[in-house]
Design a protein around this motif. Structure first.
Motif, PDB file in Angstrom:
ATOM      1  N   ILE A  12      34.660  45.976  30.583  1.00  0.00           N
ATOM      2  CA  ILE A  12      35.265  44.652  30.509  1.00  0.00           C
ATOM      3  C   ILE A  12      35.471  44.079  31.910  1.00  0.00           C
ATOM      4  N   LEU A  13      35.872  44.924  32.846  1.00  0.00           N
ATOM      5  CA  LEU A  13      36.155  44.441  34.202  1.00  0.00           C
ATOM      6  C   LEU A  13      34.911  44.245  35.052  1.00  0.00           C
ATOM      7  N   THR A  14      33.812  44.911  34.715  1.00  0.00           N
ATOM      8  CA  THR A  14      32.644  44.834  35.589  1.00  0.00           C
ATOM      9  C   THR A  14      31.491  44.011  35.036  1.00  0.00           C
ATOM     10  N   ARG A  15      31.527  43.677  33.746  1.00  0.00           N
ATOM     11  CA  ARG A  15      30.438  42.908  33.143  1.00  0.00           C
ATOM     12  C   ARG A  15      30.977  41.686  32.420  1.00  0.00           C
ATOM     13  N   PRO A  16      30.178  40.636  32.355  1.00  0.00           N
ATOM     14  CA  PRO A  16      30.609  39.469  31.578  1.00  0.00           C
ATOM     15  C   PRO A  16      30.459  39.741  30.079  1.00  0.00           C
ATOM     16  N   ILE A  17      31.572  39.857  29.382  1.00  0.00           N
ATOM     17  CA  ILE A  17      31.573  40.148  27.952  1.00  0.00           C
ATOM     18  C   ILE A  17      32.298  39.011  27.238  1.00  0.00           C
ATOM     19  N   LYS A  18      31.684  38.478  26.187  1.00  0.00           N
ATOM     20  CA  LYS A  18      32.293  37.379  25.448  1.00  0.00           C
ATOM     21  C   LYS A  18      33.519  37.855  24.671  1.00  0.00           C
ATOM     22  N   MET A  28      42.486  41.581  35.982  1.00  0.00           N
ATOM     23  CA  MET A  28      42.107  41.236  37.358  1.00  0.00           C
ATOM     24  C   MET A  28      43.333  40.866  38.199  1.00  0.00           C
ATOM     25  N   ARG A  29      44.342  40.286  37.573  1.00  0.00           N
ATOM     26  CA  ARG A  29      45.589  40.016  38.309  1.00  0.00           C
ATOM     27  C   ARG A  29      46.251  41.331  38.717  1.00  0.00           C
ATOM     28  N   ILE A  30      46.199  42.329  37.846  1.00  0.00           N
ATOM     29  CA  ILE A  30      46.732  43.647  38.190  1.00  0.00           C
ATOM     30  C   ILE A  30      45.895  44.281  39.289  1.00  0.00           C
ATOM     31  N   ALA A  31      44.569  44.133  39.202  1.00  0.00           N
ATOM     32  CA  ALA A  31      43.669  44.712  40.211  1.00  0.00           C
ATOM     33  C   ALA A  31      43.941  44.125  41.588  1.00  0.00           C
ATOM     34  N   VAL A  41      43.206  51.527  34.056  1.00  0.00           N
ATOM     35  CA  VAL A  41      44.112  52.338  33.233  1.00  0.00           C
ATOM     36  C   VAL A  41      45.038  51.428  32.427  1.00  0.00           C
ATOM     37  N   ALA A  42      45.551  50.380  33.056  1.00  0.00           N
ATOM     38  CA  ALA A  42      46.424  49.444  32.350  1.00  0.00           C
ATOM     39  C   ALA A  42      45.678  48.743  31.219  1.00  0.00           C
ATOM     40  N   LEU A  43      44.447  48.347  31.471  1.00  0.00           N
ATOM     41  CA  LEU A  43      43.647  47.684  30.444  1.00  0.00           C
ATOM     42  C   LEU A  43      43.303  48.661  29.317  1.00  0.00           C
ATOM     43  N   ALA A  44      43.016  49.905  29.649  1.00  0.00           N
ATOM     44  CA  ALA A  44      42.729  50.912  28.624  1.00  0.00           C
ATOM     45  C   ALA A  44      43.947  51.106  27.727  1.00  0.00           C
TER      46      ALA A  44
END
Length: 68
Positions: A12-18, A28-31, A41-44
């Motif tokens: 989800i974070l590295t590829r454009p997924i609809k 990304m704000r957390i990143a 880890v938070a997204l998981a």
């Protein structure tokens, strides 16, 4: 299950997924604040919580419901 959730977060974070724009922007704000690995880890964990709620309520995933 842990590895699968982490890999899903990575994708989800590295590829454009609809359908995952809100999840991606949240992570990304957390990143930006804490680093990419902590954001994954938070997204998981967030994905696990969403999936658990979907199983308990027996409802399909709705990306628009995440904004509410």
């Amino acid at each position: 299950m842990r590895a699968a959730l982490y890999e899903a977060a990575h994708l989800i974070l590295t590829r454009p997924i609809k359908g995952c724009a809100q999840l991606k922007s949240w992570a990304m704000r957390i990143a930006k604040r804490a680093g990419m690995s902590k954001a994954k880890v938070a997204l998981a964990r967030k994905l696990a919580v969403i999936m658990l709620r979907m199983l308990k309520d027996n409802v399909p995933f709705k990306a628009t419901a995440m904004a509410a």
